[in-house]
Design an enzyme around this catalytic site. Structure first.
Site, PDB file in Angstrom:
ATOM      1  N   TYR A   1      71.139 -28.843  97.080  1.00  0.00           N
ATOM      2  CA  TYR A   1      71.100 -30.479  97.574  1.00  0.00           C
ATOM      3  C   TYR A   1      71.570 -31.711  96.671  1.00  0.00           C
ATOM      4  O   TYR A   1      71.714 -32.694  96.947  1.00  0.00           O
ATOM      5  CB  TYR A   1      69.806 -30.835  98.595  1.00  0.00           C
ATOM      6  CG  TYR A   1      69.630 -29.774  99.375  1.00  0.00           C
ATOM      7  CD1 TYR A   1      70.278 -30.057 100.818  1.00  0.00           C
ATOM      8  CD2 TYR A   1      68.462 -29.000  99.400  1.00  0.00           C
ATOM      9  CE1 TYR A   1      70.155 -29.078 101.836  1.00  0.00           C
ATOM     10  CE2 TYR A   1      68.077 -28.184 100.651  1.00  0.00           C
ATOM     11  CZ  TYR A   1      69.119 -28.221 101.705  1.00  0.00           C
ATOM     12  OH  TYR A   1      68.784 -27.333 102.816  1.00  0.00           O
TER      13      TYR A   1
ATOM     14  N   HIS B   1      75.555 -31.931 107.440  1.00  0.00           N
ATOM     15  CA  HIS B   1      74.953 -31.061 106.507  1.00  0.00           C
ATOM     16  C   HIS B   1      75.443 -31.176 105.211  1.00  0.00           C
ATOM     17  O   HIS B   1      76.739 -30.903 105.030  1.00  0.00           O
ATOM     18  CB  HIS B   1      74.746 -29.796 107.187  1.00  0.00           C
ATOM     19  CG  HIS B   1      74.424 -29.474 108.218  1.00  0.00           C
ATOM     20  ND1 HIS B   1      73.031 -29.463 108.622  1.00  0.00           N
ATOM     21  CD2 HIS B   1      74.906 -29.324 109.583  1.00  0.00           C
ATOM     22  CE1 HIS B   1      72.607 -29.347 109.857  1.00  0.00           C
ATOM     23  NE2 HIS B   1      73.741 -29.426 110.489  1.00  0.00           N
TER      24      HIS B   1
ATOM     25  N   HIS C   1      68.306 -25.800 114.019  1.00  0.00           N
ATOM     26  CA  HIS C   1      68.543 -24.521 114.316  1.00  0.00           C
ATOM     27  C   HIS C   1      67.477 -24.159 115.622  1.00  0.00           C
ATOM     28  O   HIS C   1      67.720 -23.137 116.405  1.00  0.00           O
ATOM     29  CB  HIS C   1      67.865 -23.626 113.216  1.00  0.00           C
ATOM     30  CG  HIS C   1      68.679 -24.072 111.981  1.00  0.00           C
ATOM     31  ND1 HIS C   1      70.101 -23.988 111.788  1.00  0.00           N
ATOM     32  CD2 HIS C   1      68.206 -24.640 110.816  1.00  0.00           C
ATOM     33  CE1 HIS C   1      70.530 -24.458 110.707  1.00  0.00           C
ATOM     34  NE2 HIS C   1      69.556 -24.930 110.013  1.00  0.00           N
TER      35      HIS C   1
END
Length: 146
Positions: free
Chosen positions: A22, A99, A79
């Site tokens: 990230y 994302h 998810h």
């Protein structure tokens, strides 16, 4: 045009959480980049982050009358949260799922998004730019408001 940017679980941990995936910039840096980009496009944005599914659902529902679009990174809720999916389907404004990492190139459980089908698009794997790309996409839907 006014866009609500929603960030889900653990996004407040940017810069500390798996920096190899990230990055090292924190959540404040992400929001600063979003605000700067939106302003350069003549778009008003508001950033919202919660680790709580119900708060995210409330934000989606409240956005229906206050915003023209939603950029959403549900985090792990991507998810399995059919409740977030249903909230996105229940509102009349478009949403783009984003994302930072490419979820298709990560663990198998991350490959499925139950929230993406409630969105007009999914952008993944471009780091902070995933958000700016989504803002641009939504802005193109309402060019007269720019």
């Amino acid at each position: 045009m006014k866009i609500l940017v929603i960030n889900g679980a653990n996004m407040n941990m940017l810069g500390r959480r798996e920096p190899d995936i990230y990055g090292k910039e924190d959540y404040a840096a992400l929001c600063a980049r979003i605000y700067e980009h939106a302003q350069s496009r003549g778009v008003a944005v508001e950033c919202f982050q919660s680790n709580h599914e119900g708060a995210i659902i409330d934000a989606i529902q409240e956005a229906d009358t206050a915003f023209d679009g939603i950029v959403i990174n549900p985090g792990a809720y991507t998810h399995y949260s059919y409740a977030i999916h249903d909230a996105l389907k229940a509102v009349s404004i478009p949403a783009v799922e984003v994302h930072m990492s490419d979820i298709q190139k990560r663990e198998e459980f991350r490959h499925l998004s139950v929230t993406a089908p409630a969105c007009i698009a999914q952008i993944r794997g471009h780091g902070f730019e995933s958000y700016t790309m989504a803002i641009d996409m939504l802005a193109k839907l309402n060019p007269e408001e720019k």
